[in-house]
Scaffold this active site. Structure first.
Site, mmCIF file in Angstrom:
data_model
loop_
_atom_site.group_PDB
_atom_site.id
_atom_site.type_symbol
_atom_site.label_atom_id
_atom_site.label_comp_id
_atom_site.label_asym_id
_atom_site.label_seq_id
_atom_site.Cartn_x
_atom_site.Cartn_y
_atom_site.Cartn_z
ATOM 1 N N SER A 13 0.957 -1.348 0.140
ATOM 2 C CA SER A 13 0.038 -0.002 0.120
ATOM 3 C C SER A 13 0.805 1.296 -0.003
ATOM 4 O O SER A 13 2.062 1.218 -0.353
ATOM 5 C CB SER A 13 -0.930 -0.034 1.414
ATOM 6 N N ASN A 14 0.412 2.304 0.359
ATOM 7 C CA ASN A 14 1.055 3.569 0.442
ATOM 8 C C ASN A 14 0.476 4.433 1.525
ATOM 9 O O ASN A 14 -0.610 4.163 2.083
ATOM 10 C CB ASN A 14 1.144 4.357 -0.999
ATOM 11 N N PRO A 15 1.226 5.430 1.985
ATOM 12 C CA PRO A 15 0.659 6.270 3.036
ATOM 13 C C PRO A 15 -0.195 7.284 2.853
ATOM 14 O O PRO A 15 -0.580 8.353 3.747
ATOM 15 C CB PRO A 15 2.096 7.005 3.611
ATOM 16 N N SER A 16 -1.183 7.290 1.566
ATOM 17 C CA SER A 16 -2.252 8.112 1.583
ATOM 18 C C SER A 16 -3.286 8.157 2.713
ATOM 19 O O SER A 16 -3.614 7.162 3.311
ATOM 20 C CB SER A 16 -2.930 7.936 0.140
ATOM 21 N N ALA A 55 -4.669 7.129 -4.205
ATOM 22 C CA ALA A 55 -3.480 6.768 -4.746
ATOM 23 C C ALA A 55 -3.454 5.289 -4.793
ATOM 24 O O ALA A 55 -3.450 4.460 -3.966
ATOM 25 C CB ALA A 55 -2.480 7.045 -3.288
#
Ligand code: CTP
Ligand code: CA
Length: 225
Positions: free
Chosen positions: A33-36, A100
Protein backbone atom coordinates in the site's frame (compact mmCIF):
# COMPACT_ATOMS: atom_id res chain seq x y z
CA UNK A 1 -22.06 27.40 9.73
CA UNK A 2 -19.84 26.91 6.67
CA UNK A 3 -22.57 24.74 5.13
CA UNK A 4 -25.18 27.49 5.56
CA UNK A 5 -22.89 30.26 4.26
CA UNK A 6 -21.54 28.43 1.21
CA UNK A 7 -23.19 29.44 -2.10
CA UNK A 8 -24.97 26.36 -3.53
CA UNK A 9 -23.33 26.65 -6.94
CA UNK A 10 -23.16 22.85 -7.53
CA UNK A 11 -26.84 22.12 -6.97
CA UNK A 12 -28.07 19.46 -9.42
CA UNK A 13 -24.51 18.22 -10.04
CA UNK A 14 -23.34 14.73 -9.04
CA UNK A 15 -19.68 14.57 -8.01
CA UNK A 16 -17.89 11.20 -7.80
CA UNK A 17 -14.73 11.34 -5.68
CA UNK A 18 -12.12 8.67 -4.95
CA UNK A 19 -9.90 8.89 -1.89
CA UNK A 20 -7.25 7.10 0.11
CA UNK A 21 -4.84 4.31 -0.73
CA UNK A 22 -5.61 0.86 -2.04
CA UNK A 23 -4.38 -2.34 -0.40
CA UNK A 24 -3.09 -5.23 -2.44
CA UNK A 25 -2.99 -8.34 -0.27
CA UNK A 26 -0.22 -10.96 -0.55
CA UNK A 27 -1.81 -13.23 2.05
CA UNK A 28 -4.44 -12.74 4.79
CA UNK A 29 -2.16 -10.51 6.91
CA UNK A 30 0.19 -8.68 4.49
CA UNK A 31 -0.39 -6.11 1.81
CA UNK A 32 1.26 -3.55 -0.47
CA UNK A 33 0.00 0.00 0.00
CA UNK A 34 1.09 3.64 0.44
CA UNK A 35 0.74 6.36 3.10
CA UNK A 36 -2.26 8.19 1.57
CA UNK A 37 -4.47 9.46 4.42
CA UNK A 38 -7.54 10.09 2.26
CA UNK A 39 -7.80 13.67 3.56
CA UNK A 40 -7.64 15.35 0.14
CA UNK A 41 -10.54 13.32 -1.26
CA UNK A 42 -12.65 13.67 1.87
CA UNK A 43 -12.10 17.45 1.71
CA UNK A 44 -13.29 17.49 -1.93
CA UNK A 45 -16.35 15.41 -0.99
CA UNK A 46 -17.25 17.76 1.89
CA UNK A 47 -16.67 20.91 -0.14
CA UNK A 48 -18.84 19.59 -3.01
CA UNK A 49 -21.59 18.62 -0.54
CA UNK A 50 -21.49 22.08 1.06
CA UNK A 51 -21.88 23.63 -2.42
CA UNK A 52 -25.07 21.64 -2.98
CA UNK A 53 -23.77 18.71 -5.04
CA UNK A 54 -24.85 15.13 -4.63
CA UNK A 55 -21.63 13.34 -3.68
CA UNK A 56 -20.50 9.72 -3.98
CA UNK A 57 -17.20 9.06 -2.20
CA UNK A 58 -15.35 5.85 -3.07
CA UNK A 59 -12.81 5.39 -0.32
CA UNK A 60 -9.91 3.03 0.18
CA UNK A 61 -8.94 2.13 3.77
CA UNK A 62 -8.59 5.31 5.88
CA UNK A 63 -9.10 6.27 9.52
CA UNK A 64 -11.51 9.08 8.56
CA UNK A 65 -15.21 8.96 9.45
CA UNK A 66 -17.69 9.01 6.55
CA UNK A 67 -18.71 12.66 6.01
CA UNK A 68 -22.39 13.42 6.70
CA UNK A 69 -24.59 13.85 3.64
CA UNK A 70 -22.22 11.92 1.38
CA UNK A 71 -22.81 8.44 -0.05
CA UNK A 72 -19.69 6.56 1.06
CA UNK A 73 -18.59 3.36 -0.70
CA UNK A 74 -15.74 1.57 1.08
CA UNK A 75 -13.31 -0.51 -0.95
CA UNK A 76 -9.96 -2.19 -0.28
CA UNK A 77 -8.15 -3.09 -3.50
CA UNK A 78 -7.62 -1.31 -6.82
CA UNK A 79 -9.86 -3.87 -8.52
CA UNK A 80 -12.66 -3.09 -6.05
CA UNK A 81 -12.12 0.64 -6.58
CA UNK A 82 -12.30 0.09 -10.35
CA UNK A 83 -15.67 -1.68 -9.95
CA UNK A 84 -17.09 0.96 -7.58
CA UNK A 85 -15.99 3.91 -9.77
CA UNK A 86 -17.50 2.33 -12.88
CA UNK A 87 -20.70 1.44 -10.98
CA UNK A 88 -21.25 5.15 -10.16
CA UNK A 89 -19.78 6.74 -13.30
CA UNK A 90 -23.02 6.87 -15.30
CA UNK A 91 -24.69 9.14 -12.73
CA UNK A 92 -21.64 11.42 -12.33
CA UNK A 93 -21.18 14.86 -13.93
CA UNK A 94 -17.79 15.38 -12.30
CA UNK A 95 -15.09 12.89 -11.25
CA UNK A 96 -12.24 13.88 -8.92
CA UNK A 97 -9.74 11.04 -8.56
CA UNK A 98 -7.54 11.76 -5.53
CA UNK A 99 -6.95 8.08 -4.64
CA UNK A 100 -3.39 6.75 -4.53
CA UNK A 101 -4.08 3.58 -6.49
CA UNK A 102 -1.41 0.86 -6.22
CA UNK A 103 0.03 0.34 -9.71
CA UNK A 104 0.61 -3.40 -9.09
CA UNK A 105 -0.91 -6.24 -7.11
CA UNK A 106 0.55 -9.64 -6.24
CA UNK A 107 -0.12 -12.10 -9.05
CA UNK A 108 -1.52 -14.48 -6.48
CA UNK A 109 -3.18 -13.92 -3.07
CA UNK A 110 -2.18 -16.80 -0.79
CA UNK A 111 -5.07 -18.25 1.21
CA UNK A 112 -2.80 -18.93 4.21
CA UNK A 113 -0.19 -16.75 5.87
CA UNK A 114 3.14 -17.28 4.11
CA UNK A 115 5.88 -18.52 6.46
CA UNK A 116 9.29 -16.92 6.01
CA UNK A 117 11.96 -18.82 4.14
CA UNK A 118 15.73 -18.36 4.19
CA UNK A 119 17.27 -15.88 1.75
CA UNK A 120 15.82 -13.61 -0.86
CA UNK A 121 12.20 -13.75 -1.91
CA UNK A 122 10.69 -12.54 -5.16
CA UNK A 123 6.98 -11.79 -5.37
CA UNK A 124 5.49 -11.65 -8.87
CA UNK A 125 3.32 -8.56 -9.38
CA UNK A 126 0.80 -7.84 -12.12
CA UNK A 127 -0.38 -4.37 -13.18
CA UNK A 128 -3.66 -2.99 -11.87
CA UNK A 129 -6.03 -1.38 -14.37
CA UNK A 130 -5.68 2.39 -14.76
CA UNK A 131 -9.04 3.45 -13.32
CA UNK A 132 -8.91 7.10 -14.37
CA UNK A 133 -7.77 6.27 -17.90
CA UNK A 134 -10.66 3.82 -18.29
CA UNK A 135 -13.10 6.52 -17.13
CA UNK A 136 -11.47 9.04 -19.49
CA UNK A 137 -12.18 6.71 -22.41
CA UNK A 138 -15.91 6.93 -21.59
CA UNK A 139 -15.77 10.60 -20.58
CA UNK A 140 -18.69 12.06 -22.58
CA UNK A 141 -19.32 15.61 -21.33
CA UNK A 142 -18.14 14.93 -17.76
CA UNK A 143 -15.44 16.97 -16.06
CA UNK A 144 -12.51 14.75 -15.02
CA UNK A 145 -9.81 15.78 -12.55
CA UNK A 146 -6.74 13.77 -11.54
CA UNK A 147 -3.88 14.07 -9.07
CA UNK A 148 -0.22 13.31 -9.65
CA UNK A 149 2.82 13.26 -7.46
CA UNK A 150 6.10 13.62 -9.30
CA UNK A 151 9.68 13.88 -8.11
CA UNK A 152 11.00 15.39 -11.35
CA UNK A 153 9.84 16.95 -14.64
CA UNK A 154 6.53 17.50 -12.89
CA UNK A 155 4.63 19.78 -15.27
CA UNK A 156 5.60 17.86 -18.42
CA UNK A 157 4.80 14.48 -16.88
CA UNK A 158 1.52 15.75 -15.39
CA UNK A 159 0.42 17.29 -18.71
CA UNK A 160 1.22 14.01 -20.46
CA UNK A 161 -0.94 12.14 -17.89
CA UNK A 162 -3.78 14.64 -18.37
CA UNK A 163 -3.66 13.96 -22.14
CA UNK A 164 -3.32 10.18 -21.78
CA UNK A 165 -6.26 9.99 -19.33
CA UNK A 166 -8.45 12.56 -21.14
CA UNK A 167 -8.62 14.91 -18.11
CA UNK A 168 -9.71 18.54 -17.87
CA UNK A 169 -6.81 19.20 -15.50
CA UNK A 170 -4.50 17.46 -13.06
CA UNK A 171 -3.26 18.63 -9.65
CA UNK A 172 0.48 18.13 -9.38
CA UNK A 173 2.30 17.92 -6.09
CA UNK A 174 5.87 17.23 -5.08
CA UNK A 175 6.57 14.79 -2.23
CA UNK A 176 9.79 16.60 -1.37
CA UNK A 177 8.17 19.93 -0.58
CA UNK A 178 7.80 20.70 3.10
CA UNK A 179 4.38 19.72 4.37
CA UNK A 180 2.89 18.79 1.01
CA UNK A 181 0.46 15.97 0.38
CA UNK A 182 0.68 12.55 2.10
CA UNK A 183 -0.72 12.64 5.62
CA UNK A 184 -0.78 16.43 5.90
CA UNK A 185 -3.79 18.67 6.56
CA UNK A 186 -2.37 21.11 3.99
CA UNK A 187 -1.26 20.73 0.40
CA UNK A 188 0.47 22.73 -2.31
CA UNK A 189 -0.32 21.91 -5.92
CA UNK A 190 0.22 23.19 -9.42
CA UNK A 191 -2.79 22.88 -11.69
CA UNK A 192 -1.70 21.50 -15.07
CA UNK A 193 -3.83 21.28 -18.21
CA UNK A 194 -3.49 18.75 -21.04
CA UNK A 195 -2.10 21.61 -23.16
CA UNK A 196 0.73 21.98 -20.64
CA UNK A 197 -0.23 25.31 -19.08
CA UNK A 198 0.40 25.43 -15.34
CA UNK A 199 -0.81 27.50 -12.42
CA UNK A 200 1.03 27.18 -9.10
CA UNK A 201 -1.31 27.63 -6.13
CA UNK A 202 0.03 28.60 -2.71
CA UNK A 203 0.15 26.12 0.16
CA UNK A 204 -3.29 25.99 1.80
CA UNK A 205 -5.56 23.65 3.75
CA UNK A 206 -6.89 20.66 1.83
CA UNK A 207 -10.39 22.09 2.29
CA UNK A 208 -9.40 25.42 0.74
CA UNK A 209 -7.69 23.55 -2.09
CA UNK A 210 -10.85 21.46 -2.59
CA UNK A 211 -12.78 24.69 -3.14
CA UNK A 212 -10.13 25.98 -5.57
CA UNK A 213 -10.53 22.75 -7.56
CA UNK A 214 -14.34 22.97 -7.48
CA UNK A 215 -14.21 26.65 -8.58
CA UNK A 216 -12.39 25.48 -11.73
CA UNK A 217 -14.78 22.55 -12.21
CA UNK A 218 -17.70 24.96 -11.92
CA UNK A 219 -16.21 27.25 -14.58
CA UNK A 220 -15.69 24.31 -16.96
CA UNK A 221 -19.29 23.08 -16.41
CA UNK A 222 -20.62 26.56 -17.20
CA UNK A 223 -18.50 27.04 -20.30
CA UNK A 224 -20.31 23.97 -21.67
CA UNK A 225 -23.92 25.07 -21.14
N1 CTP B 1 -4.80 6.35 -11.26
C1 CTP B 1 -5.84 5.48 -11.48
N2 CTP B 1 -5.59 4.13 -11.58
C2 CTP B 1 -4.33 3.65 -11.48
C3 CTP B 1 -3.25 4.55 -11.27
C4 CTP B 1 -3.53 5.89 -11.17
O1 CTP B 1 -6.98 5.91 -11.56
N3 CTP B 1 -4.12 2.35 -11.60
C5 CTP B 1 -5.08 7.80 -11.17
C6 CTP B 1 -4.71 8.42 -9.82
O2 CTP B 1 -5.77 8.35 -8.91
C7 CTP B 1 -4.38 9.86 -10.19
C8 CTP B 1 -3.88 9.75 -11.63
O3 CTP B 1 -4.32 8.48 -12.13
O4 CTP B 1 -5.53 10.68 -10.20
C9 CTP B 1 -2.39 9.84 -11.76
O5 CTP B 1 -1.80 8.84 -10.95
P1 CTP B 1 -0.25 8.52 -11.12
O6 CTP B 1 0.14 7.41 -10.20
O7 CTP B 1 0.51 9.81 -11.03
O8 CTP B 1 -0.22 8.05 -12.65
P2 CTP B 1 0.23 6.71 -13.33
O9 CTP B 1 -0.48 6.68 -14.65
O10 CTP B 1 0.05 5.53 -12.43
O11 CTP B 1 1.77 6.96 -13.64
P3 CTP B 1 3.11 6.63 -12.79
O12 CTP B 1 3.85 5.65 -13.65
O13 CTP B 1 3.84 7.95 -12.71
O14 CTP B 1 2.73 6.10 -11.44
CA1 CA C 1 0.92 5.31 -10.31
Amino acid sequence: VRYLLTPKDLEGVTVLVSAGPTREYLDPVRFISNPSSGRMGYAVAEAARDRGARVVLVSGPTTLPAPWGVECVRVTSALEMYEAMHAHFAEADVVVMTAAVADYRPAEVKAEKEPKTAGEKVVPLVPNPDILKSLGEAKGDRVLVGFAMETHAGVDRAAEKARRKNLDFICLNYPTREGSAFGSTHNEVTIVTPEGTSEALPRMSKRALADEILDRVHRILHRRV
